[in-house]
Design a protein around this motif. Structure first.
Motif, PDB file in Angstrom:
ATOM      1  N   SER A   1      -8.909   5.581  -1.624  1.00 58.21           N
ATOM      2  CA  SER A   1      -9.374   6.772  -0.911  1.00 58.21           C
ATOM      3  C   SER A   1     -10.851   7.094  -1.109  1.00 58.21           C
ATOM      4  N   ASP A   2     -11.400   6.808  -2.292  1.00 63.15           N
ATOM      5  CA  ASP A   2     -12.794   7.151  -2.567  1.00 63.15           C
ATOM      6  C   ASP A   2     -13.633   5.876  -2.501  1.00 63.15           C
TER       7      ASP A   2
ATOM      8  N   THR B   1       0.871  -1.167   0.000  1.00 63.92           N
ATOM      9  CA  THR B   1       0.000   0.000   0.000  1.00 63.92           C
ATOM     10  C   THR B   1       0.910   1.219   0.000  1.00 63.92           C
ATOM     11  N   LYS B   2       0.382   2.319  -0.495  1.00 63.34           N
ATOM     12  CA  LYS B   2       1.185   3.541  -0.585  1.00 63.34           C
ATOM     13  C   LYS B   2       0.265   4.732  -0.407  1.00 63.34           C
TER      14      LYS B   2
ATOM     15  N   GLY C   1     -11.114  -0.538  -3.125  1.00 60.10           N
ATOM     16  CA  GLY C   1     -10.834  -1.526  -2.081  1.00 60.10           C
ATOM     17  C   GLY C   1     -11.521  -2.847  -2.365  1.00 60.10           C
ATOM     18  N   GLY C   2     -12.748  -2.788  -2.857  1.00 61.14           N
ATOM     19  CA  GLY C   2     -13.481  -4.007  -3.200  1.00 61.14           C
ATOM     20  C   GLY C   2     -12.843  -4.748  -4.355  1.00 61.14           C
ATOM     21  N   ARG C   3     -12.348  -4.014  -5.356  1.00 61.16           N
ATOM     22  CA  ARG C   3     -11.680  -4.662  -6.489  1.00 61.16           C
ATOM     23  C   ARG C   3     -10.362  -5.295  -6.049  1.00 61.16           C
TER      24      ARG C   3
ATOM     25  N   LEU D   1      -4.569   7.052  -0.792  1.00 63.67           N
ATOM     26  CA  LEU D   1      -4.064   5.731  -0.431  1.00 63.67           C
ATOM     27  C   LEU D   1      -4.317   4.768  -1.583  1.00 63.67           C
ATOM     28  N   SER D   2      -3.285   4.002  -1.949  1.00 64.31           N
ATOM     29  CA  SER D   2      -3.407   3.037  -3.047  1.00 64.31           C
ATOM     30  C   SER D   2      -2.937   1.667  -2.604  1.00 64.31           C
TER      31      SER D   2
END
Length: 176
Positions: free
Chosen positions: A76-77, A35-36, A83-85, A42-43
């Motif tokens: 972030s959005d 994560t970054k 996050g689900g993907r 946040l990615s």
């Protein structure tokens, strides 16, 4: 440009031209997952190596085997469901059900143990049109459909050998 903008450019890491998967069918080998927190928020990032690729249509050329590409989702959005993907990617990679994916489970893949390193995962990458917005046509983005790969004994031995060479713990320890 303001001094702040100049300083930000000067201190930024030079972009290495991240490669992304083009439309196609792939067998991928995970190199790392992390994560970054960056300028876009946040990615979650998986660096994957193309093992095999197939062309889905005659007019497209898939990413060629041997290349290392990035699979990135913005976390972030929440409306965009990155996050689900990314969760779907981890579920396919580990061959687990959704209820098994907890923060502790995810940490095994994104932190030092790198439980996903050198595991194989299949992926179909396809064009996906977003809904139109403000009267403008929806843009076309890449969609990903992930599938679990059950490694053969030979593939499992190769995975463990690569993990040892990279000074990573054996899979059982990384997942334990």
């Amino acid at each position: 440009m303001s001094n702040a903008a100049l300083a930000r450019i000067a201190t930024a890491q030079a972009a290495l031209g991240a490669q992304y998967l083009k439309a196609g069918r792939y067998r991928l080998e995970v190199q790392s997952i992390r994560t970054k927190d960056g300028f876009k928020g946040l990615s979650a990032i998986a660096e994957v190596k193309v093992v095999t690729s197939e062309r889905p249509q005659h007019n497209t050329e898939p990413t060629r085997p041997g290349l290392i590409t990035s699979y990135v989702e913005n976390l972030s959005d929440s409306k965009k469901n990155g996050g689900g993907r990314f969760k779907a990617f981890l579920m396919a990679l580990a061959g687990v059900e959704e209820h098994e994916v907890s923060p502790d489970f995810i940490a095994k893949f994104t932190e030092a143990k790198q439980a996903g390193a050198f595991l194989l995962v299949d992926c179909d990458v396809f064009p996906k049109t977003l809904p139109e917005k403000d009267g403008r046509p929806g843009k076309v983005i890449e969609g990903y459909r992930w599938s679990n790969v059950s490694p053969t004994d030979a593939e499992l031995a190769a995975i463990e050998s690569k993990r040892a060479a990279a000074k990573l713990p054996p899979l059982a320890d990384a997942l334990g």
